[in-house]
Design an enzyme around this catalytic site. Structure first.
Site, PDB file in Angstrom:
ATOM      1  N   HIS A 159       7.396  -7.273   6.261  1.00  0.00           N
ATOM      2  CA  HIS A 159       7.526  -6.233   5.222  1.00  0.00           C
ATOM      3  C   HIS A 159       8.532  -5.157   5.632  1.00  0.00           C
ATOM      4  O   HIS A 159       8.129  -4.106   6.143  1.00  0.00           O
ATOM      5  CB  HIS A 159       6.159  -5.579   4.988  1.00  0.00           C
ATOM      6  CG  HIS A 159       5.183  -6.454   4.295  1.00  0.00           C
ATOM      7  ND1 HIS A 159       5.080  -6.515   2.923  1.00  0.00           N
ATOM      8  CD2 HIS A 159       4.284  -7.337   4.776  1.00  0.00           C
ATOM      9  CE1 HIS A 159       4.148  -7.380   2.584  1.00  0.00           C
ATOM     10  NE2 HIS A 159       3.641  -7.900   3.697  1.00  0.00           N
TER      11      HIS A 159
ATOM     12  N   CYS B  77       7.347 -11.607   2.139  1.00  0.00           N
ATOM     13  CA  CYS B  77       5.976 -12.098   2.281  1.00  0.00           C
ATOM     14  C   CYS B  77       5.545 -12.910   1.049  1.00  0.00           C
ATOM     15  O   CYS B  77       6.059 -14.004   0.850  1.00  0.00           O
ATOM     16  CB  CYS B  77       5.048 -10.932   2.604  1.00  0.00           C
ATOM     17  SG  CYS B  77       3.545 -11.474   3.437  1.00  0.00           S
TER      18      CYS B  77
ATOM     19  N   GLU C 206       9.929  -3.067   3.962  1.00  0.00           N
ATOM     20  CA  GLU C 206       9.761  -1.858   3.145  1.00  0.00           C
ATOM     21  C   GLU C 206       8.735  -0.898   3.738  1.00  0.00           C
ATOM     22  O   GLU C 206       8.565   0.211   3.232  1.00  0.00           O
ATOM     23  CB  GLU C 206       9.361  -2.245   1.707  1.00  0.00           C
ATOM     24  CG  GLU C 206       7.955  -2.791   1.516  1.00  0.00           C
ATOM     25  CD  GLU C 206       7.760  -4.239   1.970  1.00  0.00           C
ATOM     26  OE1 GLU C 206       8.665  -4.793   2.636  1.00  0.00           O
ATOM     27  OE2 GLU C 206       6.690  -4.802   1.685  1.00  0.00           O
TER      28      GLU C 206
HETATM   29  N1  GLN Z   1      -1.115 -13.977   2.004  1.00  0.00           N
HETATM   30  C1  GLN Z   1      -0.393 -13.588   0.829  1.00  0.00           C
HETATM   31  C2  GLN Z   1      -0.051 -14.797  -0.034  1.00  0.00           C
HETATM   32  O1  GLN Z   1      -0.300 -15.878   0.359  1.00  0.00           O
HETATM   33  C3  GLN Z   1       0.863 -12.857   1.199  1.00  0.00           C
HETATM   34  C4  GLN Z   1       0.515 -11.570   1.905  1.00  0.00           C
HETATM   35  C5  GLN Z   1       1.539 -10.479   1.757  1.00  0.00           C
HETATM   36  O2  GLN Z   1       2.390 -10.489   0.866  1.00  0.00           O
HETATM   37  N2  GLN Z   1       1.414  -9.488   2.602  1.00  0.00           N
HETATM   38  O3  GLN Z   1       0.436 -14.649  -1.105  1.00  0.00           O
END
Ligand code: GLN
Length: 191
Positions: free
Chosen positions: A171, A78, A173
């Protein structure tokens, strides 16, 4: 094998727990010295702009780029995917490592479906689809020539691999399914 988890901001504890759960030794990475003695690296989810600023402040940008360029198996999830990438679709630049040749679109799934879960088919993952959790997730807008797509949602890449670097929009994890961690750190090193 011992895997370092970048522990500046975000859900590094969840990654550490997952690594422990699949029998991999964990080290938290907060300064460049912490990079010695690890065989792999995770950049967790969180807020990519914050992770970038803190990595710069702690003098970690060049050491991280060097370790990853040197072949260290790396998983970014992410915000971690965004931090590893070369650029985003936004006009405002942010601090990124540029070790993954993709352009990412932040918060790509929009407001209505900003967080969702899906059973996802992942190339090379045995045992069936993984249950994937997306939280204000990015997707990949443009792929460099050496980047392989491992999973997609509605035609948008959400998991990719370039040599020793794997990145997920979701994610792994958070779901108790350790197969992604095992896949990355058992096979990426051989790439
Ligand atoms: N929206 C976040 C970003 O742009 C990422 C979100 C996340 O890691 N769950 O950094």
């Amino acid at each position: 094998m011992r895997v370092g988890v970048l522990a500046l901001q975000g859900d590094f504890r969840e990654h550490a727990l997952m690594l422990g759960g699949v029998g991999i030794e964990v080290a938290l990475v907060r300064q460049s010295d912490d990079l010695s003695g690890i065989d792999g690296l995770i950049v967790p989810g969180g807020e990519s702009t914050t992770i970038g600023k803190l990595a710069e402040r702690f003098g970690l940008l060049e050491p991280l780029r060097a370790a990853i360029a040197d072949g260290m198996p790396t998983l970014g999830t992410c915000a971690g995917m965004i931090f590893l990438a070369g650029s985003t679709t936004e006009s405002r630049p942010q601090i990124q490592l540029g070790v993954l040749d993709v352009v990412v679109r932040r918060n790509a799934f929009g407001r209505q479906v900003s967080s969702f879960e899906a059973d996802l088919e992942v190339a090379g993952l045995s045992g069936g689809p993984t249950h994937a959790v997306f939280i204000r997730a990015p997707w990949i807008d443009k792929l460099g020539a050496g980047v392989e797509v491992l999973a997609e949602v509605e035609g948008h890449p959400v998991m990719v691999r370039e040599r020793n670097v794997v990145a997920t929009s979701f994610h792994p994890e958070l779901t108790g399914d350790g197969r992604i961690h095992t896949l990355v750190f058992s096979t990426v090193g051989e790439a």
